[in-house]
Design a protein around this motif. Structure first.
Motif, PDB file in Angstrom:
ATOM      1  N   GLU A 104      -6.694  36.260  39.430  1.00 21.63           N
ATOM      2  CA  GLU A 104      -5.298  36.477  38.605  1.00 21.63           C
ATOM      3  C   GLU A 104      -4.186  36.734  39.288  1.00 21.63           C
ATOM      4  O   GLU A 104      -3.116  36.314  39.073  1.00 21.63           O
ATOM      5  CB  GLU A 104      -5.864  37.550  37.491  1.00 21.63           C
ATOM      6  N   VAL A 105      -4.523  37.532  40.315  1.00 23.35           N
ATOM      7  CA  VAL A 105      -3.395  38.138  41.237  1.00 23.35           C
ATOM      8  C   VAL A 105      -2.849  36.852  42.031  1.00 23.35           C
ATOM      9  O   VAL A 105      -1.685  36.641  42.199  1.00 23.35           O
ATOM     10  CB  VAL A 105      -3.699  39.194  42.196  1.00 23.35           C
ATOM     11  N   VAL A 106      -3.836  35.980  42.439  1.00 15.56           N
ATOM     12  CA  VAL A 106      -3.350  34.965  43.167  1.00 15.56           C
ATOM     13  C   VAL A 106      -2.486  33.992  42.258  1.00 15.56           C
ATOM     14  O   VAL A 106      -1.522  33.205  43.000  1.00 15.56           O
ATOM     15  CB  VAL A 106      -4.749  34.272  43.844  1.00 15.56           C
ATOM     16  N   ALA A 107      -2.973  33.604  41.136  1.00 12.82           N
ATOM     17  CA  ALA A 107      -2.383  32.824  40.172  1.00 12.82           C
ATOM     18  C   ALA A 107      -0.976  33.221  39.764  1.00 12.82           C
ATOM     19  O   ALA A 107      -0.007  32.442  39.809  1.00 12.82           O
ATOM     20  CB  ALA A 107      -3.348  32.702  38.871  1.00 12.82           C
ATOM     21  N   ALA A 108      -0.818  34.613  39.737  1.00 12.66           N
ATOM     22  CA  ALA A 108       0.314  35.106  39.640  1.00 12.66           C
ATOM     23  C   ALA A 108       1.445  34.939  40.766  1.00 12.66           C
ATOM     24  O   ALA A 108       2.564  34.565  40.670  1.00 12.66           O
ATOM     25  CB  ALA A 108       0.238  36.545  39.386  1.00 12.66           C
ATOM     26  N   LEU A 109       0.965  34.796  41.842  1.00 15.03           N
ATOM     27  CA  LEU A 109       1.828  34.699  43.018  1.00 15.03           C
ATOM     28  C   LEU A 109       2.043  33.283  42.975  1.00 15.03           C
ATOM     29  O   LEU A 109       3.224  33.066  43.673  1.00 15.03           O
ATOM     30  CB  LEU A 109       1.077  35.247  44.058  1.00 15.03           C
ATOM     31  N   GLU A 110       1.164  32.469  42.973  1.00 15.21           N
ATOM     32  CA  GLU A 110       1.146  30.985  43.113  1.00 15.21           C
ATOM     33  C   GLU A 110       2.327  30.572  42.336  1.00 15.21           C
ATOM     34  O   GLU A 110       3.002  29.651  42.398  1.00 15.21           O
ATOM     35  CB  GLU A 110       0.012  30.304  42.941  1.00 15.21           C
ATOM     36  N   THR A 154      10.852  40.958  46.586  1.00 16.63           N
ATOM     37  CA  THR A 154      10.990  41.725  45.571  1.00 16.63           C
ATOM     38  C   THR A 154       9.940  41.413  44.339  1.00 16.63           C
ATOM     39  O   THR A 154       9.338  42.365  43.428  1.00 16.63           O
ATOM     40  CB  THR A 154      12.458  41.617  44.974  1.00 16.63           C
ATOM     41  N   ARG A 155       9.995  40.072  43.963  1.00 16.60           N
ATOM     42  CA  ARG A 155       9.002  39.880  42.963  1.00 16.60           C
ATOM     43  C   ARG A 155       7.536  40.161  43.240  1.00 16.60           C
ATOM     44  O   ARG A 155       6.699  40.399  42.621  1.00 16.60           O
ATOM     45  CB  ARG A 155       8.998  38.072  42.484  1.00 16.60           C
ATOM     46  N   LEU A 156       7.278  39.937  44.778  1.00 11.48           N
ATOM     47  CA  LEU A 156       5.725  39.983  45.005  1.00 11.48           C
ATOM     48  C   LEU A 156       5.444  41.725  44.891  1.00 11.48           C
ATOM     49  O   LEU A 156       4.307  41.881  44.448  1.00 11.48           O
ATOM     50  CB  LEU A 156       5.741  39.884  46.498  1.00 11.48           C
ATOM     51  N   ARG A 157       6.450  42.524  45.051  1.00 10.82           N
ATOM     52  CA  ARG A 157       6.186  43.783  44.794  1.00 10.82           C
ATOM     53  C   ARG A 157       6.287  44.190  43.283  1.00 10.82           C
ATOM     54  O   ARG A 157       5.230  45.211  43.134  1.00 10.82           O
ATOM     55  CB  ARG A 157       7.248  44.823  45.436  1.00 10.82           C
ATOM     56  N   GLU A 158       6.560  43.400  42.453  1.00  9.46           N
ATOM     57  CA  GLU A 158       6.651  43.704  41.127  1.00  9.46           C
ATOM     58  C   GLU A 158       5.119  43.209  40.592  1.00  9.46           C
ATOM     59  O   GLU A 158       4.481  43.690  39.577  1.00  9.46           O
ATOM     60  CB  GLU A 158       7.572  42.819  40.468  1.00  9.46           C
ATOM     61  N   VAL A 159       4.512  42.235  41.479  1.00 11.67           N
ATOM     62  CA  VAL A 159       3.093  41.780  41.075  1.00 11.67           C
ATOM     63  C   VAL A 159       2.128  43.068  41.561  1.00 11.67           C
ATOM     64  O   VAL A 159       1.262  43.320  40.771  1.00 11.67           O
ATOM     65  CB  VAL A 159       2.728  40.462  41.584  1.00 11.67           C
ATOM     66  N   ALA A 160       2.514  43.641  42.805  1.00 14.73           N
ATOM     67  CA  ALA A 160       1.749  44.735  43.015  1.00 14.73           C
ATOM     68  C   ALA A 160       1.475  46.033  42.401  1.00 14.73           C
ATOM     69  O   ALA A 160       0.491  46.562  42.436  1.00 14.73           O
ATOM     70  CB  ALA A 160       2.010  44.955  44.568  1.00 14.73           C
ATOM     71  N   LYS A 161       2.754  46.405  41.948  1.00 12.64           N
ATOM     72  CA  LYS A 161       3.075  47.668  41.481  1.00 12.64           C
ATOM     73  C   LYS A 161       1.971  47.930  40.153  1.00 12.64           C
ATOM     74  O   LYS A 161       1.505  49.012  40.401  1.00 12.64           O
ATOM     75  CB  LYS A 161       4.549  47.893  40.781  1.00 12.64           C
ATOM     76  N   PRO A 162       1.663  47.041  39.312  1.00  8.37           N
ATOM     77  CA  PRO A 162       0.781  47.637  38.232  1.00  8.37           C
ATOM     78  C   PRO A 162      -0.594  47.653  38.586  1.00  8.37           C
ATOM     79  O   PRO A 162      -1.445  48.368  38.083  1.00  8.37           O
ATOM     80  CB  PRO A 162       0.839  46.531  37.202  1.00  8.37           C
ATOM     81  N   LEU A 163      -1.031  47.067  39.800  1.00  2.00           N
ATOM     82  CA  LEU A 163      -2.446  46.995  40.416  1.00  2.00           C
ATOM     83  C   LEU A 163      -2.784  48.479  40.948  1.00  2.00           C
ATOM     84  O   LEU A 163      -3.778  48.834  41.148  1.00  2.00           O
ATOM     85  CB  LEU A 163      -2.386  45.962  41.534  1.00  2.00           C
ATOM     86  N   ALA A 221      -1.086  36.895  48.922  1.00  2.00           N
ATOM     87  CA  ALA A 221      -2.265  37.881  48.404  1.00  2.00           C
ATOM     88  C   ALA A 221      -2.250  38.997  49.416  1.00  2.00           C
ATOM     89  O   ALA A 221      -2.512  40.124  49.212  1.00  2.00           O
ATOM     90  CB  ALA A 221      -3.518  37.219  48.333  1.00  2.00           C
ATOM     91  N   ARG A 222      -2.136  38.794  50.809  1.00  2.00           N
ATOM     92  CA  ARG A 222      -2.552  39.519  51.968  1.00  2.00           C
ATOM     93  C   ARG A 222      -1.353  40.605  51.892  1.00  2.00           C
ATOM     94  O   ARG A 222      -1.522  41.721  52.505  1.00  2.00           O
ATOM     95  CB  ARG A 222      -2.631  38.725  53.233  1.00  2.00           C
ATOM     96  N   LEU A 223      -0.088  40.147  51.623  1.00  2.00           N
ATOM     97  CA  LEU A 223       0.943  41.257  51.536  1.00  2.00           C
ATOM     98  C   LEU A 223       0.676  42.077  50.365  1.00  2.00           C
ATOM     99  O   LEU A 223       1.009  43.178  50.660  1.00  2.00           O
ATOM    100  CB  LEU A 223       2.116  40.519  51.371  1.00  2.00           C
ATOM    101  N   VAL A 224       0.145  41.666  49.384  1.00  2.00           N
ATOM    102  CA  VAL A 224       0.023  42.505  48.257  1.00  2.00           C
ATOM    103  C   VAL A 224      -1.162  43.559  48.629  1.00  2.00           C
ATOM    104  O   VAL A 224      -1.123  44.644  48.163  1.00  2.00           O
ATOM    105  CB  VAL A 224      -0.341  41.940  47.141  1.00  2.00           C
ATOM    106  N   ALA A 225      -2.175  43.035  49.528  1.00  4.84           N
ATOM    107  CA  ALA A 225      -3.289  43.745  49.852  1.00  4.84           C
ATOM    108  C   ALA A 225      -2.596  44.928  50.628  1.00  4.84           C
ATOM    109  O   ALA A 225      -3.322  46.064  50.463  1.00  4.84           O
ATOM    110  CB  ALA A 225      -4.158  43.056  50.491  1.00  4.84           C
TER     111      ALA A 225
END
Length: 227
Positions: A13-19, A42-51, A69-73
């Motif tokens: 789901e995270v990968v799909a959001a990033l894609e 900035t958008r990538l950080r918004e994906v990471a924040k709720p995780l 995905a690796r950056l979010v990791a």
């Protein structure tokens, strides 16, 4: 963008959001810097924040090999939980510059294994791996110089920086700069080495930005510290 991610989201789901955030214009800019993705950070950080912090998910995202995905990791991983072997393996996989930088800055520098990895990486034959060792060494130079052989570092820089590959050269040059900035007793020698080697002397620097050429950078950064 696809359905927003939540604390319970899966790696898929995270990968799909990033894609869904991939932007060809962003990719074109990133590729000029060696980064193989088109996701605005900035958008990538918004994906990471709720995780939140989630070590298992971080490892799953890293295993995808997908750069965003690796950056979010690196944002959701727990620095003190990674083993030394895990970090060593991850660093050797992290050839994308942004992934490499975030892994070192957000995870490795906060890890209890940072010093052991610094000593291992500093001597590595792979210049990208060695550059991480120099990044960690610069951290010691700036924040915890006790026990660091500063004259020895200057010797190594003087002998090797001029011919070092690009990313290693940048890391060594920043270490040289910070030795000159943070340690007044070695400032004159740091400037002298930089002037002789002329590394990044002609690097184009936008107005208002600090030149990476060490003599100019040292002078400006010292002026800021003392001003």
């Amino acid at each position: 963008m696809s359905t927003p991610v939540t604390i319970d989201s899966t790696a898929a789901e995270v990968v799909a959001a990033l894609e869904a955030l991939e932007d060809p214009k962003v990719r074109a800019v990133n590729e000029k810097h060696g980064d193989d993705h088109g996701v605005n950070l900035t958008r990538l950080r918004e994906v990471a924040k709720p995780l939140k912090k989630n070590q298992d998910l971080a490892l799953e995202l890293w295993a995808t090999g997908y750069t965003p995905a690796r950056l979010v990791a690196t944002l959701i991983g727990k620095p003190r939980v990674f083993t030394q072997a895990q970090l060593d393996s991850m660093l050797r996989e992290a050839y994308v510059p942004k992934v490499h930088g975030w892994l070192v800055n957000y995870i490795v520098k906060k890890s209890p294994h940072a010093e052991a990895l610094r000593l291992i990486w500093l001597m590595d034959d792979d210049p990208v791996v060695a550059s991480a060792g120099w990044d960690l060494t610069t951290e010691r130079v700036m924040k915890q110089p006790e026990g660091v052989d500063l004259p020895g570092l200057l010797n190594v820089i003087e002998l090797g920086m001029g011919s070092a590959p690009d990313r290693l050269q940048w890391a060594m040059n920043w270490c040289l700069t910070q030795i000159g900035v943070c340690h007044e007793e070695y400032r004159e020698r740091a400037v002298s080495i930089a002037e002789r080697l002329e590394v990044l002397k002609d690097y184009p620097t936008p107005p208002g930005c600090t030149s990476p050429y060490a003599p100019l950078a040292i002078a400006e950064l010292v002026s800021r510290r003392e001003g």
